[in-house]
Design a protein around this motif. Structure first.
Motif, mmCIF file in Angstrom:
data_model
loop_
_atom_site.group_PDB
_atom_site.id
_atom_site.type_symbol
_atom_site.label_atom_id
_atom_site.label_comp_id
_atom_site.label_asym_id
_atom_site.label_seq_id
_atom_site.Cartn_x
_atom_site.Cartn_y
_atom_site.Cartn_z
ATOM 1 N N UNK A 290 0.843 -1.169 0.000
ATOM 2 C CA UNK A 290 0.000 0.000 0.000
ATOM 3 C C UNK A 290 0.891 1.236 0.000
ATOM 4 N N UNK A 291 0.581 2.174 -0.873
ATOM 5 C CA UNK A 291 1.400 3.369 -1.028
ATOM 6 C C UNK A 291 0.983 4.445 -0.038
ATOM 7 N N UNK A 292 1.887 5.400 0.175
ATOM 8 C CA UNK A 292 1.598 6.484 1.100
ATOM 9 C C UNK A 292 0.405 7.313 0.642
ATOM 10 N N UNK A 293 0.276 7.514 -0.667
ATOM 11 C CA UNK A 293 -0.853 8.297 -1.168
ATOM 12 C C UNK A 293 -2.180 7.599 -0.861
ATOM 13 N N UNK A 294 -2.195 6.285 -0.889
ATOM 14 C CA UNK A 294 -3.405 5.545 -0.548
ATOM 15 C C UNK A 294 -3.717 5.675 0.938
ATOM 16 N N UNK A 295 -2.672 5.701 1.762
ATOM 17 C CA UNK A 295 -2.872 5.830 3.206
ATOM 18 C C UNK A 295 -3.413 7.205 3.567
ATOM 19 N N UNK A 296 -2.974 8.241 2.855
ATOM 20 C CA UNK A 296 -3.433 9.595 3.155
ATOM 21 C C UNK A 296 -4.923 9.754 2.895
ATOM 22 N N UNK A 297 -5.462 8.961 1.990
ATOM 23 C CA UNK A 297 -6.879 9.060 1.662
ATOM 24 C C UNK A 297 -7.798 8.396 2.673
ATOM 25 N N UNK A 298 -7.244 7.635 3.597
ATOM 26 C CA UNK A 298 -8.060 6.938 4.591
ATOM 27 C C UNK A 298 -8.304 7.818 5.812
ATOM 28 N N UNK B 130 -6.741 -0.819 9.979
ATOM 29 C CA UNK B 130 -5.721 -1.410 9.123
ATOM 30 C C UNK B 130 -4.448 -1.693 9.918
ATOM 31 N N UNK B 131 -4.129 -0.824 10.880
ATOM 32 C CA UNK B 131 -2.947 -1.024 11.716
ATOM 33 C C UNK B 131 -3.077 -2.289 12.543
ATOM 34 N N UNK B 132 -4.225 -2.499 13.162
ATOM 35 C CA UNK B 132 -4.395 -3.705 13.980
ATOM 36 C C UNK B 132 -4.346 -4.962 13.117
ATOM 37 N N UNK B 133 -4.916 -4.889 11.909
ATOM 38 C CA UNK B 133 -4.884 -6.046 11.009
ATOM 39 C C UNK B 133 -3.449 -6.351 10.577
ATOM 40 N N UNK B 134 -2.679 -5.321 10.278
ATOM 41 C CA UNK B 134 -1.288 -5.527 9.850
ATOM 42 C C UNK B 134 -0.418 -6.035 11.003
ATOM 43 N N UNK C 80 7.454 -2.391 7.680
ATOM 44 C CA UNK C 80 7.513 -1.041 7.118
ATOM 45 C C UNK C 80 6.122 -0.471 6.865
ATOM 46 N N UNK C 81 5.185 -1.321 6.478
ATOM 47 C CA UNK C 81 3.816 -0.856 6.289
ATOM 48 C C UNK C 81 3.222 -0.413 7.623
ATOM 49 N N UNK C 82 3.505 -1.153 8.678
ATOM 50 C CA UNK C 82 3.037 -0.761 10.012
ATOM 51 C C UNK C 82 3.599 0.617 10.379
ATOM 52 N N UNK C 83 4.860 0.833 10.097
ATOM 53 C CA UNK C 83 5.479 2.126 10.401
ATOM 54 C C UNK C 83 4.845 3.246 9.579
ATOM 55 N N UNK C 84 4.549 2.988 8.310
ATOM 56 C CA UNK C 84 3.906 3.997 7.467
ATOM 57 C C UNK C 84 2.524 4.350 8.004
ATOM 58 N N UNK C 85 1.777 3.339 8.420
ATOM 59 C CA UNK C 85 0.436 3.581 8.954
ATOM 60 C C UNK C 85 0.518 4.384 10.242
ATOM 61 N N UNK C 86 1.454 4.028 11.123
ATOM 62 C CA UNK C 86 1.603 4.766 12.379
ATOM 63 C C UNK C 86 2.005 6.212 12.122
ATOM 64 N N UNK C 87 2.847 6.436 11.137
ATOM 65 C CA UNK C 87 3.262 7.793 10.787
ATOM 66 C C UNK C 87 2.079 8.606 10.298
ATOM 67 N N UNK C 88 1.249 8.011 9.467
ATOM 68 C CA UNK C 88 0.088 8.729 8.943
ATOM 69 C C UNK C 88 -0.928 9.011 10.042
#
Length: 64
Positions: free
Chosen positions: A1-9, A17-21, A48-56
């Motif tokens: 999942x890309x950062x741009x997709x995460x920003x839209x959530x 999504x964080x708990x699922x990951x 790394x996806x978990x870190x991206x989600x936490x950052x967002x």
């Protein structure tokens, strides 16, 4: 999942999504410790996806 997709959530969707990951990551780690999984790079990608989600999530909290 890309950062741009995460920003839209929304924040709630990101938390779900964080708990699922995190569940997926723990399953990968335990499966890899028992017998090596076919593609160990999935562990790194998941972490790394978990870190991206936490950052967002944090960025959304600060923007309020």
């Amino acid at each position: 999942m890309k950062n741009s997709e995460l920003r839209g959530l929304s924040a709630d969707e990101l938390k779900g999504k964080l708990s699922a990951e995190q569940d997926n990551y723990s399953k990968l780690k335990s499966a890899h410790s028992i017998t090596p999984i076919e593609n160990p790079m999935k562990i790194r990608e998941s972490r790394r996806l978990i870190a991206r989600i936490q950052t967002e999530i944090r960025a959304k909290e600060l923007s309020k």
